[in-house]
Design a protein around this motif. Structure first.
Motif, PDB file in Angstrom:
ATOM      1  N   ASP A 439     -13.110  18.697  -2.134  1.00  0.00           N
ATOM      2  CA  ASP A 439     -11.987  17.986  -1.539  1.00  0.00           C
ATOM      3  C   ASP A 439     -12.376  17.396  -0.186  1.00  0.00           C
ATOM      4  N   LEU A 440     -13.215  18.087   0.547  1.00  0.00           N
ATOM      5  CA  LEU A 440     -13.669  17.581   1.840  1.00  0.00           C
ATOM      6  C   LEU A 440     -14.359  16.235   1.687  1.00  0.00           C
ATOM      7  N   ALA A 441     -15.149  16.076   0.638  1.00  0.00           N
ATOM      8  CA  ALA A 441     -15.868  14.812   0.443  1.00  0.00           C
ATOM      9  C   ALA A 441     -14.901  13.641   0.284  1.00  0.00           C
ATOM     10  N   PHE A 442     -13.818  13.854  -0.443  1.00  0.00           N
ATOM     11  CA  PHE A 442     -12.802  12.794  -0.562  1.00  0.00           C
ATOM     12  C   PHE A 442     -12.210  12.459   0.799  1.00  0.00           C
ATOM     13  N   ARG A 443     -11.893  13.493   1.581  1.00  0.00           N
ATOM     14  CA  ARG A 443     -11.221  13.263   2.864  1.00  0.00           C
ATOM     15  C   ARG A 443     -12.138  12.555   3.862  1.00  0.00           C
ATOM     16  N   LEU A 444     -13.432  12.873   3.841  1.00  0.00           N
ATOM     17  CA  LEU A 444     -14.362  12.251   4.776  1.00  0.00           C
ATOM     18  C   LEU A 444     -14.555  10.766   4.501  1.00  0.00           C
ATOM     19  N   THR A 445     -14.298  10.341   3.289  1.00  0.00           N
ATOM     20  CA  THR A 445     -14.627   8.974   2.870  1.00  0.00           C
ATOM     21  C   THR A 445     -13.399   8.117   2.567  1.00  0.00           C
ATOM     22  N   GLY A 446     -12.253   8.471   3.132  1.00  0.00           N
ATOM     23  CA  GLY A 446     -11.076   7.617   3.003  1.00  0.00           C
ATOM     24  C   GLY A 446     -10.096   8.012   1.926  1.00  0.00           C
ATOM     25  N   SER A 447     -10.329   9.145   1.242  1.00  0.00           N
ATOM     26  CA  SER A 447      -9.391   9.656   0.234  1.00  0.00           C
ATOM     27  C   SER A 447      -9.142   8.665  -0.890  1.00  0.00           C
ATOM     28  N   SER A 448     -10.225   8.254  -1.543  1.00  0.00           N
ATOM     29  CA  SER A 448     -10.094   7.314  -2.665  1.00  0.00           C
ATOM     30  C   SER A 448      -9.271   7.906  -3.804  1.00  0.00           C
ATOM     31  N   ASP A 449      -9.258   9.246  -3.926  1.00  0.00           N
ATOM     32  CA  ASP A 449      -8.464   9.871  -4.978  1.00  0.00           C
ATOM     33  C   ASP A 449      -6.972   9.653  -4.755  1.00  0.00           C
ATOM     34  N   LEU A 450      -6.586   9.339  -3.535  1.00  0.00           N
ATOM     35  CA  LEU A 450      -5.172   9.132  -3.221  1.00  0.00           C
ATOM     36  C   LEU A 450      -4.787   7.661  -3.171  1.00  0.00           C
ATOM     37  N   TYR A 451      -5.704   6.807  -2.721  1.00  0.00           N
ATOM     38  CA  TYR A 451      -5.317   5.445  -2.363  1.00  0.00           C
ATOM     39  C   TYR A 451      -6.014   4.331  -3.153  1.00  0.00           C
ATOM     40  N   ALA A 452      -7.063   4.632  -3.895  1.00  0.00           N
ATOM     41  CA  ALA A 452      -7.810   3.557  -4.553  1.00  0.00           C
ATOM     42  C   ALA A 452      -7.102   2.994  -5.779  1.00  0.00           C
ATOM     43  N   ASP A 453      -6.263   3.799  -6.427  1.00  0.00           N
ATOM     44  CA  ASP A 453      -5.711   3.376  -7.720  1.00  0.00           C
ATOM     45  C   ASP A 453      -4.599   2.342  -7.588  1.00  0.00           C
ATOM     46  N   ASP A 454      -4.073   2.114  -6.373  1.00  0.00           N
ATOM     47  CA  ASP A 454      -2.988   1.137  -6.234  1.00  0.00           C
ATOM     48  C   ASP A 454      -3.386  -0.050  -5.369  1.00  0.00           C
ATOM     49  N   GLY A 455      -4.688  -0.244  -5.209  1.00  0.00           N
ATOM     50  CA  GLY A 455      -5.163  -1.420  -4.500  1.00  0.00           C
ATOM     51  C   GLY A 455      -5.203  -1.288  -2.998  1.00  0.00           C
ATOM     52  N   ARG A 456      -4.926  -0.098  -2.488  1.00  0.00           N
ATOM     53  CA  ARG A 456      -4.993   0.067  -1.035  1.00  0.00           C
ATOM     54  C   ARG A 456      -6.426   0.358  -0.596  1.00  0.00           C
ATOM     55  N   SER A 457      -6.680   0.191   0.692  1.00  0.00           N
ATOM     56  CA  SER A 457      -8.016   0.386   1.255  1.00  0.00           C
ATOM     57  C   SER A 457      -8.111   1.768   1.877  1.00  0.00           C
ATOM     58  N   PRO A 458      -9.295   2.147   2.371  1.00  0.00           N
ATOM     59  CA  PRO A 458      -9.404   3.437   3.060  1.00  0.00           C
ATOM     60  C   PRO A 458      -8.474   3.557   4.253  1.00  0.00           C
ATOM     61  N   PHE A 459      -8.026   2.436   4.803  1.00  0.00           N
ATOM     62  CA  PHE A 459      -7.180   2.494   5.980  1.00  0.00           C
ATOM     63  C   PHE A 459      -5.735   2.807   5.654  1.00  0.00           C
ATOM     64  N   ALA A 460      -5.443   3.040   4.383  1.00  0.00           N
ATOM     65  CA  ALA A 460      -4.142   3.616   4.043  1.00  0.00           C
ATOM     66  C   ALA A 460      -4.045   5.051   4.536  1.00  0.00           C
TER      67      ALA A 460
END
Length: 721
Positions: A439-460
């Protein structure tokens, strides 16, 4: 403002109207829009929405406190309105609305209760708890309710240089207007705790030197202290108890600025000073509930205007509220007029007050359709189509206390979110190494598991480790239990889920070994936050090693517990220097603030390096089994900047740096084999949290087994010869 005699003349003779049986003269008809009090140079138009009221009066207060009433004679589109000639800016006023009082149907009109104008641009005075503000009694509440103030919004903005910072250049600094300035030695005593104090050159210089690009102000909408706090001699310090969505909180103005609406001018001057320094102003706004609390709470405004329209009443029992906020009520933005109120407020703060964005407290409560959080609600639709509000920074606190209210990662595009999962994961890793590194790896890199599927960027992802509620960074490394006794609630308030560590001693200690570990732990947390992909948010004072003595819910602590201590300490100087270095490094390195998510694939035309790679302490890349090893407490993250090029100060093209970040939360040192080609041939130390201020000066060859100290972070620049 008019004298008592002048007011009598204005509301009686000039209107050529005799008082009726309630002592009110009739106003001129006026017009329904705009809502609120609008001065035109000769008089003021008053307008208030209420479809259920049967009578509406505007109440004018002179310099002696005497009240003079004028009946609003016209009603258009459920809006009561009237014009009073000769009523000028600075005039104090309120409303009284008569109509049915029947809580079983959700109606709570009472003409004996003075009401704050929902559209008031300024509010003067405090709410004082008294029986007169409650229920259906005939006691006059006017002596205990703040006054609305007629305001003209002229201000010499000039060419206000709005920073318009892109998200990838944004570093947020959460602060409290009073708490940040109350003890600052370089601010004159009469300006401390005020908007003017926040605009002081000493503050502006500090923020610029620190490198933050936006201040996020704890609530500055006019708010009141809850009756329960008043009864025990306390008051609401944080401000999450709004009663005026257009009015800057008067107590944050200078003594003279609190009179006649001058707090508006002082707030605007503060925003202008921030903008001149290139710093944006973001407001923490509380539209999810109001300071009227439970159905048996004080009647201050909305409840007496149209209770069942403004609040979410229980369909099965309209005398009760649906409370998704934990504060007694929930504002009902499904009602068109209430949604309009919120939108008008937001637009006002952008266009007239020049703020740059909003953080929405308990935003899930605003998006509830019936009981469920609805991502397609009218609230979101209206925000997205608005040509003004859709262009500023929108930050959601993506949860409320209702069922299904935890919505991290679920808000629609345009929105960014306070990433509570980032906070919890980073705290867990550094406190007790809980859960391994997946889970730490996702958080360090912008949380793509949370924000990538709806077209948002890491800055979400608004990344944060601490916020106003909860432990400070220092307390995260000093306490494992909350210590909220000073709040007067027998330590029952505040969360027990702190995910902290005390290194064997609860609270302050003279043990040098423990204190060394604690300071290193805070360096680890700061470094992790400021090199993570996403938008970092710091809390004022964390960079100075601030403590609240283990209080994780200091909402009533308007004192040294909450105020920033500006005295110099070695630990404070250490962290301040580190924070400045990390922010400067982040600004220089696009690979630390990417626009798009990493793909973990080799770069086109490169030498085999991936844009992102994860390494085990043995020097190999992590394999599938490692991600499920909950005991793993060491990870290396390689960020390749070869494919990222930007323009230098002379217009020359610069290839970004590549970095290896090593995080080790174990209690013993570990040897980490530095990966060789194609990743690097040698590594230069950039940050080492075992050193004072994180300073690191060394060059190490690839293939070296580098000794990484217990509980530390190393940031290494990869060098290809």
């Amino acid at each position: 403002m008019e004298s008592a005699a002048d007011l009598s003349h204005v509301v009686a003779r000039r209107l050529d109207s005799a008082p009726d049986e309630f002592g009110a003269v009739a106003s001129w008809p006026g017009k329904p829009f705009p809502l609120g009090a609008s001065w035109d140079g000769e008089g003021t138009n008053f307008s208030v929405w209420s479809p259920t009221a049967t009578r509406a009066e505007v109440c004018l207060f002179d310099s002696t406190g005497a009240e003079h009433r004028a009946r609003l004679v016209e009603q258009s589109f459920h809006i009561w309105h009237g014009y009073l000639p000769g009523i000028n800016p600075g005039q104090r006023y309120g409303y009284r609305l008569d109509g049915p009082y029947n809580p079983s149907t959700g109606l709570r009109h009472n003409r004996h209760k003075l009401l704050i104008d929902p559209y008031a641009r300024a509010i003067e005075g405090d709410f004082i708890d008294n029986d007169a503000v409650y229920g259906d009694n005939e006691l006059d509440s006017a002596p205990y309710v703040p006054r609305s103030v007629v305001v003209v919004d002229s201000f010499p903005w000039g060419n206000d240089p709005r920073p318009n910072r892109p998200w990838d250049d944004t570093i947020i600094y959460e602060l409290h207007v009073k708490g940040f300035t109350a003890r600052h030695p370089d601010i004159p005593a009469d300006l401390r705790g005020t908007y003017a104090g926040l605009a002081h050159p000493a503050v502006i210089s500090y923020l610029k030197d620190l490198g933050v690009t936006a201040v996020e102000l704890l609530p500055i909408h006019q708010f009141v202290s809850e009756p329960a706090l008043q009864r025990r001699g306390a008051k609401n310090y944080w401000g999450y108890n709004s009663i005026g969505f257009f009015a800057p909180h008067a107590a944050y103005a200078t003594h003279t600025g609190r009179l006649g609406g001058n707090q508006v001018r002082e707030f605007k001057a503060m925003v202008r000073a921030m903008h001149t320094a290139g710093i944006e102003v973001i407001l923490d706004v509380v539209y999810n509930h109001t300071g009227e609390a439970t159905p048996d709470g004080p009647t201050l405004s909305f409840r007496g205007i149209d209770n069942a329209a403004y609040y979410r009443v229980d369909p099965a029992d309209p005398s009760r509220y649906l409370d998704y906020t934990g504060c007694g009520n929930t504002l009902d933005v499904r009602t068109p007029a209430v949604l309009q109120l919120v939108m008008d407020s937001l637009r006002y703060w952008v266009t007239e007050m020049h703020v740059d964005g909003f953080r929405f407290d308990l935003a899930s409560a605003l998006a509830r359709s019936l009981h469920d959080v609805d991502k397609l609600s009218s609230f979101f639709d209206t925000i997205h189509q608005d040509p003004v509000i859709s262009q500023v920074k929108l930050i959601a606190e993506p949860w409320d206390i209702g069922d299904g209210g935890y919505q991290v990662g679920e808000f629609p595009p345009l929105w960014t979110e306070w990433n509570g999962k980032y906070r919890d994961t980073v705290r867990d890793f550094w406190a007790h190494g809980a859960g391994g590194v997946r889970d730490l790896a996702f958080r360090l890199t912008g949380s793509s598991d949370l924000y990538a599927d709806d077209g948002r960027s890491p800055f979400a992802s608004i990344n944060f480790v601490t916020a106003h509620d909860g432990f400070t960074l220092r307390d995260l490394a000093s306490y494992e239990r909350k210590h909220n006794e000073a709040n007067g609630e027998n330590n029952r308030d505040g969360t027990d889920d702190n995910r902290s560590i005390n290194f064997g001693v609860e609270g302050e200690t003279a043990d040098e070994g423990v204190n060394t570990l604690r300071l290193r732990q805070v360096r680890n947390l700061l470094t992790t936050l400021l090199v993570s992909t996403g938008v970092p948010m710091l809390v004022a004072g964390d960079e100075r090693y601030r403590t609240q003595g283990g209080n994780n819910n200091a909402y009533v602590q308007d004192n040294e517990i909450s105020w920033i201590d500006w005295s110099d300490t070695e630990a404070g100087a250490d962290l301040l220097a580190l924070t400045r270095r990390l922010i400067a490094l982040r600004k220089q390195s696009p690979v630390l603030r990417r626009h798009a998510f990493f793909e973990g694939r080799p770069l086109p035309g490169g030498d085999g390096c991936k844009d992102l790679a994860w390494f085990h302490a043995s020097g190999r890349e992590l394999h599938d089994g490692d991600w499920f090893d909950t005991a793993l407490r060491t990870i290396g993250m390689y960020l390749d900047g070869q494919g990222l090029r930007h323009r230098g100060p002379r217009g020359n093209v610069i290839t970004d740096e590549s970095y290896l970040l090593v995080l080790h939360s174990g209690d013993e040192p570990v040897r980490f084999l530095l990966p060789g080609r194609p990743w690097a041939e040698q590594y230069e130390s950039v940050i080492d949290t075992t050193e004072v201020s994180g300073t690191a000066v060394s060059t190490v060859a690839a293939g070296t087994q580098l000794l990484v100290q217990a509980r530390s972070v190393l940031l290494l620049r990869a060098v290809r010869v």
